[in-house]
Every structure is written in C-alpha cells, then in structure tokens.
Scaffold this motif. Sequence first.
Motif, PDB file in Angstrom:
ATOM      1  N   ILE A  24      -2.912  -1.385   5.577  1.00 49.50           N
ATOM      2  CA  ILE A  24      -4.086  -0.572   5.261  1.00 49.50           C
ATOM      3  C   ILE A  24      -4.733  -0.038   6.530  1.00 49.50           C
ATOM      4  O   ILE A  24      -5.068   1.145   6.618  1.00 49.50           O
ATOM      5  N   THR A  25      -4.893  -0.893   7.523  1.00 47.16           N
ATOM      6  CA  THR A  25      -5.527  -0.475   8.773  1.00 47.16           C
ATOM      7  C   THR A  25      -4.740   0.651   9.430  1.00 47.16           C
ATOM      8  O   THR A  25      -5.310   1.660   9.855  1.00 47.16           O
ATOM      9  N   LYS A  26      -3.424   0.509   9.486  1.00 50.28           N
ATOM     10  CA  LYS A  26      -2.598   1.542  10.109  1.00 50.28           C
ATOM     11  C   LYS A  26      -2.567   2.819   9.275  1.00 50.28           C
ATOM     12  O   LYS A  26      -2.609   3.921   9.822  1.00 50.28           O
ATOM     13  N   ALA A  41      -5.946   4.778   9.673  1.00 56.93           N
ATOM     14  CA  ALA A  41      -6.409   5.050  11.035  1.00 56.93           C
ATOM     15  C   ALA A  41      -6.733   6.517  11.276  1.00 56.93           C
ATOM     16  O   ALA A  41      -7.640   6.835  12.043  1.00 56.93           O
ATOM     17  N   GLU A  76     -18.469   5.351   3.939  1.00 58.89           N
ATOM     18  CA  GLU A  76     -17.691   4.201   4.369  1.00 58.89           C
ATOM     19  C   GLU A  76     -17.006   3.608   3.147  1.00 58.89           C
ATOM     20  O   GLU A  76     -17.490   3.769   2.015  1.00 58.89           O
ATOM     21  N   TYR A 125       0.876  -1.173   0.000  1.00 57.61           N
ATOM     22  CA  TYR A 125       0.000   0.000   0.000  1.00 57.61           C
ATOM     23  C   TYR A 125       0.913   1.223   0.000  1.00 57.61           C
ATOM     24  O   TYR A 125       1.763   1.375   0.877  1.00 57.61           O
ATOM     25  N   ILE A 148      -3.387  -6.252   5.426  1.00 56.80           N
ATOM     26  CA  ILE A 148      -4.439  -5.741   6.319  1.00 56.80           C
ATOM     27  C   ILE A 148      -3.817  -4.780   7.329  1.00 56.80           C
ATOM     28  O   ILE A 148      -4.344  -3.701   7.583  1.00 56.80           O
ATOM     29  N   MET A 149      -2.666  -5.150   7.890  1.00 56.68           N
ATOM     30  CA  MET A 149      -1.972  -4.263   8.833  1.00 56.68           C
ATOM     31  C   MET A 149      -1.604  -2.947   8.167  1.00 56.68           C
ATOM     32  O   MET A 149      -1.818  -1.873   8.749  1.00 56.68           O
ATOM     33  N   THR A 151     -13.645   2.328   7.520  1.00 58.71           N
ATOM     34  CA  THR A 151     -13.095   1.458   6.486  1.00 58.71           C
ATOM     35  C   THR A 151     -13.125   0.004   6.943  1.00 58.71           C
ATOM     36  O   THR A 151     -13.060  -0.286   8.142  1.00 58.71           O
ATOM     37  N   TYR A 152     -13.226  -0.870   5.960  1.00 60.30           N
ATOM     38  CA  TYR A 152     -13.197  -2.313   6.188  1.00 60.30           C
ATOM     39  C   TYR A 152     -12.165  -2.891   5.228  1.00 60.30           C
ATOM     40  O   TYR A 152     -12.326  -2.769   4.012  1.00 60.30           O
ATOM     41  N   ALA A 153     -11.109  -3.486   5.736  1.00 63.60           N
ATOM     42  CA  ALA A 153     -10.117  -4.149   4.890  1.00 63.60           C
ATOM     43  C   ALA A 153     -10.528  -5.613   4.767  1.00 63.60           C
ATOM     44  O   ALA A 153     -10.634  -6.324   5.762  1.00 63.60           O
TER      45      ALA A 153
END
Length: 177
Positions: free
Chosen positions: A57-59, A62, A30, A13, A54-55, A68-70
């Motif tokens: 994108i989530t980070k 934030a 969303e 990403y 996932i980590m 958001t939903y990964a």
Amino acid sequence: MTRGFYIGRFQPYHRGHHHVVQAIATEVDELVVGIGSADKSHSVRNPFTGGERIMMITKALADLNLVTYAVPLEDVSRNAIWVSHVRSMSPEFDVAYSNNPLVVQLFEEAGIEVRGSPMFDRDVLRGTAIRDRMIAGEEWARLLPDAVAGVVTEVDGVERIRTVSDSDAEDVTATDR
C-alpha cells in the motif's frame, strides 16, 4: 480538512483497490487505509503478512497527492466492538468508505458517515481471482500496480500461495500440522 477511512484485506492490493483510492482522493484530504485481518497470513485466503501489505500500500500510494496512513487491524471476533477497535488503532476519521453491508451497518450504528466506494472491473479485479491466477501459473502482475507486483516478487509471494494451496485446510497454522 476531511479524513476518510477505507478498509480491505488487500490480499493483494490490486488495481481495483487503487482505482477506489483514487476516487476517494477526490473527496478527502487524507486517507486512512485499514488493513483488515492483519494478524492473518500464510493461507490461501490471506497469504501476505500485515507488514507485506503495508509495503504494498505504501509503495502503491507513494505517487498520489494524498496523505495516507496504512493501519494494520487485527480481527476481533465480536462485531459489537469492531468500530471501537478500528477507532483505537487509527487516526481519527470523518467518513468511512465501504460496500460491505455489515461494515456499513457497524459504522452507521456508531454514528459515522459511510459512503459507497466505486467498483472497478470487479469480475477480474478480485483478490480471490488474482490469487487463483498465481496458483495456476497464469498472468497476474498486470492486475496489480507495478510497485505491488514488485513486493509480491520480493517476498516470493507466488511460491508461498502455491505452497499453502497444497494444504488440506483453508487457514492451517504451523501448530495444526
């Protein structure tokens, strides 16, 4: 409420993806971020695991004021069922964002509105170019959100990419050796 869907492999990403998400955020409430080829890892084209992405994108997301939903999405080898697969793995969404002609066609055939997503500094902000920089020992971290560069460092991603780049084949698996 409008929920969008944006898909990519995110290997890794990068700031281009982040600019796209920021632009999409002005149009939706969303966003579902579909992680394509989530079942692929440890190759030059797909060095990071679905969980690592996932980590990332989530980070990276934030700090955005956006729910958001990964969602990891495994590859399916039949394009005719791909949209059904995406729908089965994702929260419902109203609009999809893509510039990929096949993805656009598949979503449109399924009756889903598709909007193009803006490209940002595409010559530099491409996963292939960033992975090539990692292999060559060139500067790469500035091309990623800081949180993502941290994940790459945490998982020793540069060393992984260098190791798999020494393979003879693009997507060699351990059982192929």
